[in-house]
Design a protein around this motif. Structure first.
Motif, PDB file in Angstrom:
ATOM      1  N   ASN A   1     -24.048  40.700 -10.836  1.00  6.15           N
ATOM      2  CA  ASN A   1     -24.741  41.595 -10.569  1.00  6.15           C
ATOM      3  C   ASN A   1     -25.494  42.424 -11.508  1.00  6.15           C
ATOM      4  OD1 ASN A   1     -24.985  41.022  -7.771  1.00  6.15           O
ATOM      5  ND2 ASN A   1     -22.862  42.085  -7.387  1.00  6.15           N
TER       6      ASN A   1
ATOM      7  N   SER B   1     -24.229  33.104 -11.898  1.00  6.16           N
ATOM      8  CA  SER B   1     -23.926  33.726 -10.794  1.00  6.16           C
ATOM      9  C   SER B   1     -22.724  33.130  -9.900  1.00  6.16           C
ATOM     10  CB  SER B   1     -25.422  33.691  -9.769  1.00  6.16           C
ATOM     11  OG  SER B   1     -25.231  34.362  -8.659  1.00  6.16           O
TER      12      SER B   1
ATOM     13  N   LEU C   1     -22.205  34.925  -3.396  1.00 15.17           N
ATOM     14  CA  LEU C   1     -23.115  36.184  -3.374  1.00 15.17           C
ATOM     15  C   LEU C   1     -23.788  36.350  -2.040  1.00 15.17           C
ATOM     16  CD1 LEU C   1     -23.882  37.077  -7.073  1.00 15.17           C
ATOM     17  CD2 LEU C   1     -21.855  37.594  -5.834  1.00 15.17           C
TER      18      LEU C   1
ATOM     19  N   TYR D   1     -30.495  40.796  -4.471  1.00 16.17           N
ATOM     20  CA  TYR D   1     -29.786  39.678  -5.638  1.00 16.17           C
ATOM     21  C   TYR D   1     -30.490  39.999  -6.845  1.00 16.17           C
ATOM     22  CZ  TYR D   1     -29.125  36.835  -1.329  1.00 16.17           C
ATOM     23  OH  TYR D   1     -28.762  36.231  -0.005  1.00 16.17           O
TER      24      TYR D   1
ATOM     25  N   THR E   1     -29.528  38.373  -9.102  1.00 11.54           N
ATOM     26  CA  THR E   1     -29.556  37.293  -9.776  1.00 11.54           C
ATOM     27  C   THR E   1     -31.056  36.664 -10.055  1.00 11.54           C
ATOM     28  OG1 THR E   1     -27.523  36.483  -8.994  1.00 11.54           O
ATOM     29  CG2 THR E   1     -28.869  34.940  -9.517  1.00 11.54           C
TER      30      THR E   1
END
Ligand code: CP3
Length: 353
Positions: free
Chosen positions: A50, A75, A79, A120, A122
């Motif tokens: 994160n 990642s 998630l 997110y 990511t």
């Protein structure tokens, strides 16, 4: 030469001829790398996923060390489950979900989260990667397949057979289908935003496909996977589908509109092409355990694998059959990559003759 964009992976996915197969590794950023271990000694796994700057740094590590032909964003497939409303933890035994899904009320409570930089981080990591190496090498975004995510959300942790997930599927079929549908919508939003952020290839991991029979995979898993893949088509981004232990599922999996199938070592790649077409895109499939051996074994097995695909120049991507193992020696990874590079020379030689 160094300033040029390395389009080997994109070419292979478009079924254009390549001088040597592109090579990258599933789980290429991770525990076998000392530079990863160093970052992890300071931050927890979820914290790392994160943190866009750190995730970007770690994603680049295998590219900087080995010059692999693609960078996959760092990642985890779990998630999205956290964003849907589950409490996710990573322990030394792997992932653990504390409030796993047990009944219809649990399914109803789950969100279909919007995909943005807040939900997110990511996505931010992908845009940082795009800036850092977007002109050099393609960036791979990814997600789990609906069925594999379902397995974790219902079972709560990794299992050999996912019997709890299967029981829920067979005994609470309507709830299970609602859950699969929520997961599918969540993944569609997430993968779309990964492409918007800069991902040029998407890989979908259906790691637990093989725990279902053909009949059940076809009935319960394929409809959602197909929905997801079909809905992503307008993005015009190549999709790689990874399935593990999926020999018995090939007749259905191969109907999906993906650019390549990433398969494990139990399947003979050429047999798949013989059956589904010479241009059928394939990725894989060295047993990750081979990278624990020694240089001569690795060279031989890598060569045999590539020679085993008759027209490897078209639609073939060199990879392992599953993620790289944590105790893999770095030099062995170099050996496999060097062996793949030698195929470029072989092509030159065979053109001359
Ligand atoms: O490929 C890459 O380099 C990108 C990063 C990536 C991770 N997980 C990082 C990770 C990717 C693509 C994944 C996918 C993933 N995660 C899958 C599908 C692929 C597969 O291997 O089957 C699955 C099933 C998971 C779920 C998961 N995450 C498990 C079961 C575990 C623990 C055991 C294990 O295999 O590592 C994780 C943790 C995890 N995900 C680690 C990493 C680097 C190790 C965490 C650590 O640093 O301690």
């Amino acid at each position: 030469m160094n300033n040029m964009f390395n389009d080997l992976l994109l070419k292979a996915l478009r079924k254009e001829n390549v001088p040597r197969p592109p090579v990258w590794f599933m789980r290429q950023a991770g525990r076998y790398l000392p530079e990863y271990q160093k970052v992890r000694s300071e931050v927890g796994f979820l914290e790392l996923c994160n943190n866009p700057e750190l995730a970007c740094e770690v994603s680049l590590q295998p590219f900087e060390r080995f010059g692999v032909d693609a960078v996959i964003v760092f990642s985890d497939i779990l998630l999205p489950a956290q964003n849907m409303g589950l409490e996710l933890e990573f322990t030394s035994f792997g992932p653990k979900i504390n409030n796993l899904v047990s009944n219809s009320a649990d399914v109803r409570k789950l969100q279909i989260p919007l995909a943005n930089d807040e939900t997110y981080p990511t996505l931010k990591a992908i845009s940082l990667l795009k800036k850092a190496v977007g002109s050099k090498v393609p960036i791979i975004g990814f997600a789990g397949a609906p069925w594999t995510l379902f397995c974790y959300m219902v079972e709560g942790y990794s299992s050999h057979n996912f019997n709890r997930a299967k029981t829920f599927l067979y005994a609470n079929t309507q709830d299970a289908q609602q859950l699969l549908s929520k997961i599918t919508n969540t993944l569609f939003l997430y993968l779309t935003m990964q492409v918007n952020a800069g991902a040029q290839v998407l890989q979908i991991f259906d790691t637990w496909a093989g725990v279902l029979s053909l009949e059940d995979y076809k009935t319960y898993a394929i409809p959602y996977l197909k929905h997801l893949i079909d809905d992503l088509q307008p993005l015009k981004v190549p999709i790689i589908l990874y399935t593990n232990n999926s020999h018995h599922l090939l007749s259905e999996i191969t109907k999906l509109k993906v650019s390549a199938h990433s398969l494990d070592w139990r399947i003979k790649l050429q047999a798949v092409r013989d059956k589904y077409g010479v241009d059928f895109g394939i990725q894989g499939n060295l047993d990750p355990a081979i990278l624990l051996t020694n240089q001569s074994v690795i060279r031989e097995k890598t060569k045999n694998m590539i020679h085993g695909v008759k027209n490897w120049q078209t639609g073939y991507i060199c990879n392992l059959g599953h993620g790289i193992l944590p105790n893999t020696p770095i030099d062995n990874v170099h050996t496999m990559i060097d062996t793949v590079y030698e195929f470029a020379n072989e092509t030159v030689v065979s053109f001359v003759h």
